[in-house]
Structures are given as C-alpha cells and as structure tokens.
Design an enzyme around this catalytic site. Structure first.
Site, PDB file in Angstrom:
ATOM      1  N   ASP A   1       0.878  -1.247   0.207  1.00 30.22           N
ATOM      2  CA  ASP A   1      -0.004  -0.012   0.056  1.00 30.22           C
ATOM      3  C   ASP A   1       1.088   1.274  -0.210  1.00 30.22           C
ATOM      4  OD1 ASP A   1      -2.351   1.982   1.068  1.00 30.22           O
ATOM      5  OD2 ASP A   1      -3.266  -0.130   0.432  1.00 30.22           O
TER       6      ASP A   1
ATOM      7  N   ASP B   1     -12.840   2.253   4.738  1.00 34.79           N
ATOM      8  CA  ASP B   1     -11.917   2.090   5.265  1.00 34.79           C
ATOM      9  C   ASP B   1     -12.373   1.501   7.026  1.00 34.79           C
ATOM     10  OD1 ASP B   1     -10.026   2.799   3.790  1.00 34.79           O
ATOM     11  OD2 ASP B   1      -9.750   5.088   4.295  1.00 34.79           O
TER      12      ASP B   1
ATOM     13  N   LYS C   1      -4.051  -1.041  -6.682  1.00 33.53           N
ATOM     14  CA  LYS C   1      -5.085  -0.408  -5.969  1.00 33.53           C
ATOM     15  C   LYS C   1      -4.973   1.085  -6.070  1.00 33.53           C
ATOM     16  CE  LYS C   1      -6.523   0.553  -0.925  1.00 33.53           C
ATOM     17  NZ  LYS C   1      -5.904   0.118   0.208  1.00 33.53           N
TER      18      LYS C   1
ATOM     19  N   ASP D   1      -6.241   4.703  -5.554  1.00 29.17           N
ATOM     20  CA  ASP D   1      -6.808   5.359  -4.366  1.00 29.17           C
ATOM     21  C   ASP D   1      -7.113   7.062  -4.967  1.00 29.17           C
ATOM     22  OD1 ASP D   1      -7.804   5.776  -1.910  1.00 29.17           O
ATOM     23  OD2 ASP D   1      -6.113   5.161  -0.730  1.00 29.17           O
TER      24      ASP D   1
HETATM   25  C1  DGJ Z   1      -6.988   5.167   1.926  1.00 29.73           C
HETATM   26  C2  DGJ Z   1      -7.174   3.764   1.819  1.00 29.73           C
HETATM   27  O1  DGJ Z   1      -8.758   3.817   1.800  1.00 29.73           O
HETATM   28  C3  DGJ Z   1      -6.578   2.937   2.445  1.00 29.73           C
HETATM   29  O2  DGJ Z   1      -6.977   1.526   2.372  1.00 29.73           O
HETATM   30  C4  DGJ Z   1      -5.269   3.210   2.275  1.00 29.73           C
HETATM   31  O3  DGJ Z   1      -4.957   2.637   0.996  1.00 29.73           O
HETATM   32  C5  DGJ Z   1      -4.686   4.547   2.574  1.00 29.73           C
HETATM   33  N1  DGJ Z   1      -5.784   5.771   1.768  1.00 29.73           N
HETATM   34  C6  DGJ Z   1      -3.386   4.864   2.255  1.00 29.73           C
HETATM   35  O4  DGJ Z   1      -2.922   6.330   2.343  1.00 29.73           O
END
Ligand code: DGJ
Length: 743
Positions: A368, A550, A478, A480
């Site tokens: 991540d 989250d 992923k 974001d």
């Molecule tokens: C927000 C995401 O929803 C989390 O899972 C994680 O990836 C953080 N950002 C990382 O900054």
C-alpha cells in the site's frame, strides 16, 4: 425482445419478457412518456395513457391540431423548462442572446441491433448484437440548432433500460449546456418511498428511506467524486414493497463525478425522476459542430421486491459493465499491508509479512501507500511515482520478484490523481493543480488534486505508471483517491469553459484507466477513494472490485456491505479481515466473525499475520481454504438479503448457485441474548424439491422446508452441528447447503 414503432400514433414500445417502456410523440413534437413497468401487450394505440386535461392557471402551447395542449401536466421523456412546464428540466441551454429555452421536436428515429459504445465514457455493453436493441430518437430545436439524440437500449433477458443523450450543435451560435441529464422519467403517481444511501467516511452505504412528498427530494455530489455521502443510485419502491415482494424501480448512473439523483412530485402527484451530471456549477460550451455525450443511466424494474432489483443490477453490472480478464475470475485472496504497517516498513518487514501470508495460503501480496518518492508520511511524495530506494533497495521490481518467487502475485497502491506540495512533481509543475487564481488552494490530507482536465497532466502520470507496470511484475493495482475537489478551476481553460472542469476531470480519469487497462489487461485493478468515496458503476467498468470502506470492523461492515449490495455485485465489494482492537472503532470481534463477514465480498486480510497466535493462524488457514473452495459461489452466486442490520440485532444473507444445488447462508448476531427464543431463518432461492444437507451434519431438509419453515439458527441447531463454542457478542455462523438432486 423488440422495439415497436407505431407510425399512426407515433408511439414507441420497447419490450422484452419482463418490461415495457412506452413513449409517444406529443402534439407539439416533444417526446411524451406513457409507461414503464412490467410487460404489457403490444397494441396499436396507447393514447388512453396520455394524461392531459384543461386546468386553471395553465399556459398552452400554440398548436393548430390541439390548441389546448400543455406540457405542464404531461409526462415527458426529456422535459425542458421555460415554455409551459415549470418542473425541473432535464435540459437547460443558454443561447448567445441570453435565452434559455429549448424546443426539442421529434425529427426521426433509428432502431439498431446491439448497443453502440459511448465515446469516452463507461457504459454497459453487449457481447453479441442479439443481446439487445437500441432506439435512437432524434429531436431538433430549429431555433438554436441543437440536435438531441435520445438513446434507449433494451436487453433481451434483463428487466432494465439503459439511457443516455447526445447533444449536437448543428446551429451557428455557441450554446452553453447548463443542465443535460442522462435520464428523465415522469411517473404517473407519487406513491413511492425513495431509498438511497447516505453516509460518510467509514460509514458508507447506510440506507435511508423516505416517503415522496410534493416538491423536490434529491441526493447528489458536488465533490468531484461520487462521494462517501451519497451514491449515484436510488430506488423508488411502493410503500409495502420489501426485500421479497412488491414493485420497485432502481435508478443508477454510470458515472464517478458530480451527480444528481432527484425525484420531484408536482401538484398533480406526477413524479419526475432526473438523474445525471449535477447541474450545480456545470456549464458546457458547445461550439457549432461540437457534440456532448451524457453519462449513461440504467433503470431496473422489479415486481418481486428489492432482492430481485439488486440481482438485476448484479447481473448487469457484473457481466456487462465490468470488463476484462478479471470479470469472470473470482478475486485472488490478498493481504494488504496498510493496517499492518501504515508507513512504517522496509523490505525486510514486508517480506516477513508476505512470507506468513504465503504460509497461510494468501495469493496476492499488496504493498500500500509509502513506497515512492519522499513518502514516509502523508505529508510528502504524492506525484513522484518512483520507488524510494532507502525503503526498497531493489526497487519495486526486486520486491515484486521476491513475492513472485514465494509463489504469490504482487500488487501495488497508487494515488495517481494527487500531488503533495513536497514533491518533485509539484516543484516542476506548480500550475498543474486544481486551484482558483487569487484564492487559497485548500489542502486535504496535505494534498492537492492534479488537473486531469489537462491531457498533458494525464500523459505525464500515464508515463510514470506505465513504466512501473512494464518494469515490475505487478498483477494488481489499488488506485486510491483521498480527497474531494475544491476551488475547482483549470488554468488551461478560458473563462467560459470553467464550468466544464469537473466533467473534464473525470473524463481524464477514465482516459487513464482506459489506457492502463488496455495496455496491461492482465492487471487486476481495485478502485478506492478513502474506502467507498468513489464506489460507483463508472469505476466498475475499469476496476472490477472496489475497497468498500476504510472501516473494517466486522459489525460495521455488515451494514456497509448490506447497503452496498443494493446496487453492486459481491464480486466488486472489497472486504478484509483486520486486527483487533479494530483500528477505526477499537471494537473487538471474533476472528471468525470478521472472516465470515468478509467472505461475502472480495476476501483478503489487512493485518500482520505474524502477530496472531498459533491457533489463530490455524484458523486463518482454514478460512482461506474455505474461501478458495467456495469463492465462485460467494462472488458470483445469486445474492439474497434476509435480515436487515439497520433494523435490528440480526444480519443474514445468502448466496445460491445457478443450478440451486449449493448455497451458503451467513447469519450474524450483534449482541448475544440470555435465554433466547428459538430462531429460524427463512431461506430464499432454493429449489423446493431438492433435499439439502447442512455442512457438518447428517441432517437434510427439503428446499421448501428451508424456505417455508426456515433454517434453525438457535443454539439447539448449533448442537446438532457440533459447534463447540457458542454465542457471545458479534457471533457469526455460516451454513453450507448442498443437494445432489437433479432438476
Ligand atoms: C485510503 C485507503 O482507503 C486505505 O486503504 C489506504 O490505502 C490509505 N488510503 C493509504 O493512504
């Protein structure tokens, strides 16, 4: 399935075995809505459905054939404001002379096999022309030269209609689109409850139901993303409709930016539904010869309650919106290091976590945030998509190879739409952020949003991400997006195009997704926006799964996943087992409950498995074996919601295989109860005549027993299953049903 056009009455009837959609050309040439609902017979004339009547205080359109015709009381297909209709319009166009009128009259139509693509926008599709037919109706305003192409697709086997509109300036003056909805549907009465999601970060997809009242009720977003707060999805259901019976209409917009979903009840109880790009701040300049394509909206009809409505969406979005190799492959079981380490990692620590994950059976290790540029906290580094060699001396390539060598796939987190002030990208291109001249540029999580309305910005980010994907063995991304857009303004656009920035931004995001997914078709993309801030159908077109929230607490997740399932298939719902006490709430729930909730989604772990006890590791291994065995059923089976967590102490849902031989029931109790009554859960979707065995027991029951009488969920039933530990708060049980019977 077919699209019938009756020349004499100028009526269109789109139909398949389950739905009918009927509209007509009105006396003034505009399009009128007559009916949408369950399938009805074809006939030559539906004019008895036209509801026009002489009313006091009504203005009438001058018309030789019908002098007293008014739009005010008429159900329309694409209502415009400013003549005789005073409701919120689907279309509002500013002319050079300041007028805002449009007079969109029927000119022609075309019926096509299949479904044409939408330029630059995500949309549902067909794989074979025999799956659907599309009607395109051309309307024209001969005063300002605007042409409208109203597009309707009906699918052979689906209870839905997909709609969008293309606007073409065939005149000689500049026009400004101030509102251009994807869908306008006038319903003949207002006897509906509006169901929509309502939430915020960590509490996405909470459901809200309210009865329609005269006036406007709406949800929407003006944040630049579809938002945690609302979702581009809304249901109008009859007040007595529940999960299993009754009529409901579902409305969904395939879009990830600012949206509006609205129901307006007028004085005669006609309900106008509008769905599309939020008109707030929207202003699209359409030069002579230019075109504008609205996003696509989908309306689903159910005569058998909300479960049926959701199943229609799941099927359509799972198989004809999501694309690519991963559409039909269940998600790999992943471990994400975010809650395990946050920014505190080096290669050694990551590999230790990865090794334990591998030992437990995990298939994909995801690195991540924190691996790039100066990113050792959330203060710096966004925009610099180059590995930090202090943290990963052999780069992403080296780490990815080591993970591959362990026998797992490797995945990587990016946030490509953002930049930190402390970054090389910002130092080189300070003008690339979205900000308004003269005003402070607000930060959120210490970051700004890059101006994706500018193709050179998208190109630059594309180069960096594509380089990573070319060089390292990356199987998963992923993607974001951790803040909303403020001070929306692009330094590259002239003043009269600033109302285009929000939409151009999301078109830029889609274009990057399109490029990356077509160049790297083997890569599985998961979308994310601080959890579910951009969990919408637009994203699903590119990324078949989305990190739902989250908030990974099991009890909260029951609600969040329950709400998400109203529109989105389980294959798309990112769900992980995390550590306790839970990082968001401090709550402690049993490890098995966390897994039993997460397995109804794209299953994974979000913790350092090295911190678990030997017994817990054994449990994790069993969970993974279980998910591997059943994930096809869990992610692609027909999903039924059985008990609503928003209404009480219990949550229950189940999935059933297509041949009805297999089913898994998830049953969850938030708080335990002393001396509890016997409880039964009435199941759905089974074959009444099949005899089902319950996993772990010799007992078997017919489908009709399980559906009419119910599955015993109280503790006596548990004894039967020899479940050693019973009860407690946040209890969960999975029931595995199997039948050897044949149809
Ligand atoms: C927000 C995401 O929803 C989390 O899972 C994680 O990836 C953080 N950002 C990382 O900054």
């Amino acid at each position: 399935m077919g699209i019938q056009f009756i020349e004499k009455s100028k009526t269109f009837h789109l139909y398949n075995d389950s739905v009918s959609y009927i509209m007509e050309v009105l006396p003034n040439g505009h399009m009128g809505q007559l009916y949408f609902g369950g399938r009805i017979h074809l006939r030559e004339d539906y004019s008895y459905l036209s509801e026009t009547i002489l009313r006091s205080m009504t203005a009438y359109v001058e018309n030789d054939s019908q002098p007293l015709f008014t739009l005010a009381n008429t159900k329309q297909e694409y209502g415009v404001y400013g003549t005789t209709d005073f409701r919120q319009p689907a279309l509002e166009v500013l002319h050079e002379n300041g007028s805002r009128l449009t007079d969109a009259k029927y000119e022609s139509h075309q019926i096509m096999k299949g479904k044409p693509k939408l330029q630059g926008l995500p949309a549902v599709y067909t794989e074979d022309d025999s799956e659907a037919e599309t009607l395109e109706i051309t309307l024209k305003d001969s005063v300002c030269g605007l042409t409208l192409k109203l597009s309707y697709t009906i699918f052979r086997d689906r209870s839905c209609i997909a709609r969008s509109v293309r606007l073409i300036n065939e005149g000689s003056q500049n026009l400004h689109l101030l509102s251009a909805m994807s869908l306008c549907l006038d319903l003949p009465d207002s006897g509906y409850d509006m169901v929509h999601s309502s939430g915020c970060w960590g509490r996405e997809f909470h459901l809200k139901t309210r009865h329609l009242e005269p006036g406007i009720q709406s949800v929407g977003s003006r944040r630049g993303n579809s938002s945690h707060e609302h979702n581009p999805f809304m249901v109008l259901k009859r007040p007595r409709t529940d999960e299993f019976q009754g009529e409901a209409l579902g409305f969904s917009l395939i879009y990830s930016g600012n949206f509006l979903a609205q129901a307006e009840v007028d004085a005669q109880q006609v309900t106008r539904v509008l769905m599309g790009i939020h008109p707030g701040g929207f202003d699209w300049k359409l030069e002579p010869g230019a075109q504008f394509q609205t996003p696509e909206a989908v309306i689903v009809y159910s005569d058998s309650g909300l479960n049926k409505l959701s199943q229609e969406f799941h099927q359509l979005y799972g198989k004809r919106l999501a694309r690519g190799t991963w559409r039909d492959r269940p998600s790999p079981i992943l471990l994400n290091n975010w809650e395990a380490t946050y920014f505190d990692f080096n290669e050694e620590r990551l590999l230790k976590i990865a090794a334990k994950a591998k030992e437990c059976g995990v298939e994909l290790f995801v690195l991540d945030d924190g691996w790039f540029g100066a990113r050792r906290s959330d203060n710096a580094g966004l925009g610099d998509w180059v590995v930090n060699r202090d943290v990963l001396p052999d780069g992403i390539t080296g780490l990815a190879q080591r993970v591959e060598d362990m026998g797992m796939m490797f995945g990587l987190w990016i946030e490509p739409e953002m930049v930190n002030e402390d970054s090389d990208l910002y130092r080189e291109h300070p003008d690339w952020i979205i900000s308004t001249p003269g005003y402070p540029a607000s930060k959120a999580r210490h970051q700004w949003v890059l101006d994706y309305s500018r193709p050179e910005v998208v190109d630059h980010i594309h180069q960096m991400i594509a380089k990573l994907l070319r060089e390292a063995k990356i199987s998963y991304i992923k993607w974001d997006m951790n803040r909303s857009i403020t001070e929306c303004y692009s330094s590259e656009l002239p003043a009269d195009r600033q109302g285009e920035v929000f939409h151009r931004y999301i078109l830029g995001v889609y274009s990057l997704y399109e490029r990356l997914t077509s160049e790297f078709p083997h890569v599985l993309f998961e979308s994310c926006a601080s959890g579910g801030g951009r969990f919408d159908p637009g994203m699903l077109h590119y990324a078949p799964q989305c990190w739902t929230s989250d908030d990974s607490d099991a009890a909260e997740r029951m609600k969040i996943q329950y709400g998400t399932s109203y529109c989105y298939p389980l294959r798309s719902i990112g769900a992980h087992v995390s550590a306790v006490p839970n990082h968001q709430l401090g709550r402690v729930t049993p490890l098995q409950t966390r897994a039993d909730v997460a397995c109804f989604g794209t299953f994974g772990y979000e913790l350092d498995l090295n911190k678990l006890s030997a017994q817990e590791i054994e449990d994790v291994k069993k969970q993974i074996v279980f998910v591997k065995k059943y994930r096809n059923l869990l992610q692609y089976g027909t999903f039924y919601r059985l008990e609503n967590p928003f209404e009480g102490n219990l949550t229950a849902w189940m999935v059933v295989s297509e041949d009805k031989k297999d089913a898994i029931v998830g049953w969850y109790r938030t708080l335990n109860m002393a001396n509890a009554p016997f409880s039964r859960l009435r199941l759905k979707g089974l074959s009444p005549d099949f005899s089902y065995t319950l996993d772990g027991s010799r007992a078997s029951h017919y489908g009709d027993e399980l559906m009419q009488i119910g599955l015993l969920t109280s503790d006596t039933a548990l004894d039967e299953f020899q479940r050693p530990e019973k009860g407690g708060d946040f209890d969960a049980r999975l029931f595995i049903l199997h039948s050897e019977d044949k149809q």
